[in-house]
Motif scaffolding. Sequence first.
Motif, short mmCIF file in Angstrom:
data_model
loop_
_atom_site.label_atom_id
_atom_site.label_comp_id
_atom_site.label_asym_id
_atom_site.label_seq_id
_atom_site.Cartn_x
_atom_site.Cartn_y
_atom_site.Cartn_z
N ALA A 65 19.50 23.98 105.10
CA ALA A 65 20.73 23.90 104.62
C ALA A 65 20.70 23.50 103.67
O ALA A 65 21.91 23.93 102.61
CB ALA A 65 21.59 23.50 105.95
N GLY A 66 20.30 22.37 103.29
CA GLY A 66 20.80 21.80 102.06
C GLY A 66 22.50 21.56 101.58
O GLY A 66 22.09 21.24 102.41
N ASP A 67 22.26 21.65 100.83
CA ASP A 67 24.38 22.41 100.18
C ASP A 67 24.01 23.51 100.84
O ASP A 67 25.83 23.27 100.24
CB ASP A 67 24.29 21.88 98.76
N ALA A 68 23.87 24.03 101.10
CA ALA A 68 25.13 25.31 102.20
C ALA A 68 26.29 24.43 103.35
O ALA A 68 26.37 23.48 103.55
CB ALA A 68 23.68 25.83 102.96
N VAL A 69 27.12 25.02 102.95
CA VAL A 69 28.66 25.07 103.74
C VAL A 69 28.81 25.43 104.80
O VAL A 69 29.42 24.92 105.72
CB VAL A 69 30.23 25.64 102.54
N TRP A 70 28.15 26.99 105.02
CA TRP A 70 28.18 27.61 106.33
C TRP A 70 26.76 27.84 106.84
O TRP A 70 25.76 28.01 106.02
CB TRP A 70 29.37 28.69 106.27
N LEU A 71 26.24 28.24 108.43
CA LEU A 71 25.61 28.91 108.95
C LEU A 71 25.85 29.96 109.58
O LEU A 71 26.44 30.37 110.20
CB LEU A 71 24.20 28.04 109.60
N ASN A 72 25.45 31.39 109.32
CA ASN A 72 25.29 32.41 109.63
C ASN A 72 24.91 32.49 110.72
O ASN A 72 23.57 33.13 110.09
CB ASN A 72 25.44 33.55 108.47
N ARG A 73 24.92 33.41 111.97
CA ARG A 73 23.79 33.09 112.96
C ARG A 73 24.35 34.95 113.77
O ARG A 73 23.65 35.41 114.38
CB ARG A 73 23.80 32.30 114.17
N GLU A 74 24.75 35.23 112.37
CA GLU A 74 24.92 36.75 112.47
C GLU A 74 26.24 37.62 114.06
O GLU A 74 26.56 36.71 114.70
CB GLU A 74 24.15 38.03 112.55
N ASP A 75 26.10 38.63 114.30
CA ASP A 75 27.04 38.69 115.23
C ASP A 75 26.08 39.28 116.28
O ASP A 75 25.34 38.72 116.56
CB ASP A 75 27.83 40.68 114.69
N ASP A 76 27.26 39.37 117.87
CA ASP A 76 26.94 39.40 118.90
C ASP A 76 26.00 40.68 119.77
O ASP A 76 25.95 40.97 120.18
CB ASP A 76 27.44 38.53 119.92
N ALA A 77 26.85 41.42 119.04
CA ALA A 77 26.25 43.12 119.41
C ALA A 77 26.99 43.50 120.63
O ALA A 77 26.55 44.11 121.28
CB ALA A 77 24.86 43.47 119.05
N ALA A 78 27.68 42.64 120.76
CA ALA A 78 28.11 43.09 122.25
C ALA A 78 27.56 42.78 123.91
O ALA A 78 28.27 43.24 124.85
CB ALA A 78 29.14 44.12 122.53
N ASP A 79 26.51 41.29 123.06
CA ASP A 79 25.77 40.97 124.27
C ASP A 79 26.65 40.35 125.05
O ASP A 79 26.78 39.68 124.28
CB ASP A 79 24.12 40.83 123.86
#
Length: 467
Positions: free
Chosen positions: A258-272
């Motif tokens: 992550a380093g200096d990243a502010v956010w982690l995006n773990r994407e969508d759930d595709a309605a699962d």
Amino acid sequence: MLEFTTIAAEHGALLRGYYETCNYGLCEYSAGTKLMWGERLHPAFAEAAGCLIIRNELEGEFLFDYPVPGPEGDEDAALSAIEDWCMEKGVPPVISVVPAVKAPRLLQRYPYVGVRNVRTWQDYLYKAEDLQNFTGRRYSGQRNHIKKFFAACPGAEFKPLTAEDMPLVNRFWEDYGQEFAKADDPRAATELELAKRTVGQLDKPWFFCGGMMSGKKLLSLALAERCGDTLIIHIEKALYSYVGVYPAMVQAFARHFAGDAVWLNREDDAADRGLRTSKLQYGPNHLAPKYHFAPQNELLCHVKTLPVLTTERLTLSELTEEDIPAYNALVLDGERNQWWGYDDVAGLGGPVEERSFYEVAKRDYCNCAAVNFAIRLEGKLIGEAVLYHFDYRGDAELGCRIAGEYGGHGYGTEAFTAAAEWGLYGVHLTRVVAKCFKENEASRKMLASCMRPAGEDETYYYFEKKV
């Protein structure tokens, strides 16, 4: 006019030139998503106004990403380029997966627009520090699972993976296949194959990959890409039989990459259901909306039937089948139409038949692309006024032509004024525009008498009329 190129693996570096600093925070604005899901989204790219323009095609519909500007990019000019391309192709300029920060700009740009924000496709955004530390009561479950994992695998550790580790990765896929619980789900099986293919590109410098090792066995892996202040996690896989390996990997991956990243995006759930439950358990900071903008022109919104317009001497009304002979004569008068600016015959895309031009006018009206008024003197068709090029932003272009034998009597000015007034107050346009060739002095005088000058170029004088 935009020229699109289908995205392939060799375009990764070009895409990264824009996505590397893009702060939209959505997974679609990444090279990994475009390459991994190319067979479903059919993405193609063009560059214009210093921006990256992506056109996707899904179930026969063109969907555009919001433009991604480079250092000198002009987003408004890029949006105009999209609109011009769509106008030329006769399709609406649908802008999809629009980040929240750009939605106000489009709401202001399009007077009439349908907007959707479907829950299924919203991305899960986590604060990087939350996944790095798992502090607080809400993460007690993750901490307990991590303890169980290291108790069962005391020597386990996180290992960054590179292209040299592909034999290790391939063995992981073999082990994962033995535990894969969704082999009978076509969508899950397809996603797995795409994940394998994407992980096969570890030689690309923009991908970060790593996983938990126990001895010489790889128990999990994840692959991500940094875009602006967000680390986008494209792939997360682990052997289900090792309890706690998932949270252990999530935390270790965030700490390492992550380093200096502010956010982690773990994407969508595709309605699962399972994915949704899992992603929520990790305490997302928010679900990032993806707005879908489907602009509509005023003709679709306000005109149900074509009205009859009357002036002192003329009537403007719908073309009828009885008008076909006079209308064909008007359209095919080459000498009179040399300054019309549109090749009616070429626009047919086929041979000229008796009903050809009439049918084109009817089709354009049904498709909300144009309105063709028959200009009538004592009931006889002597010309036409055409309102067309609806740009979805409140503008439309107006053209007018009068048969040669009726020229010089002011009929064009009279009809043009009536059609322009109807466009502004009947169709609720913001602006009616027109142009004429510089050589056409008669048209210039006519337009100047009822509109305001709006500039010129080497070929045309431009005019406008506003509310």
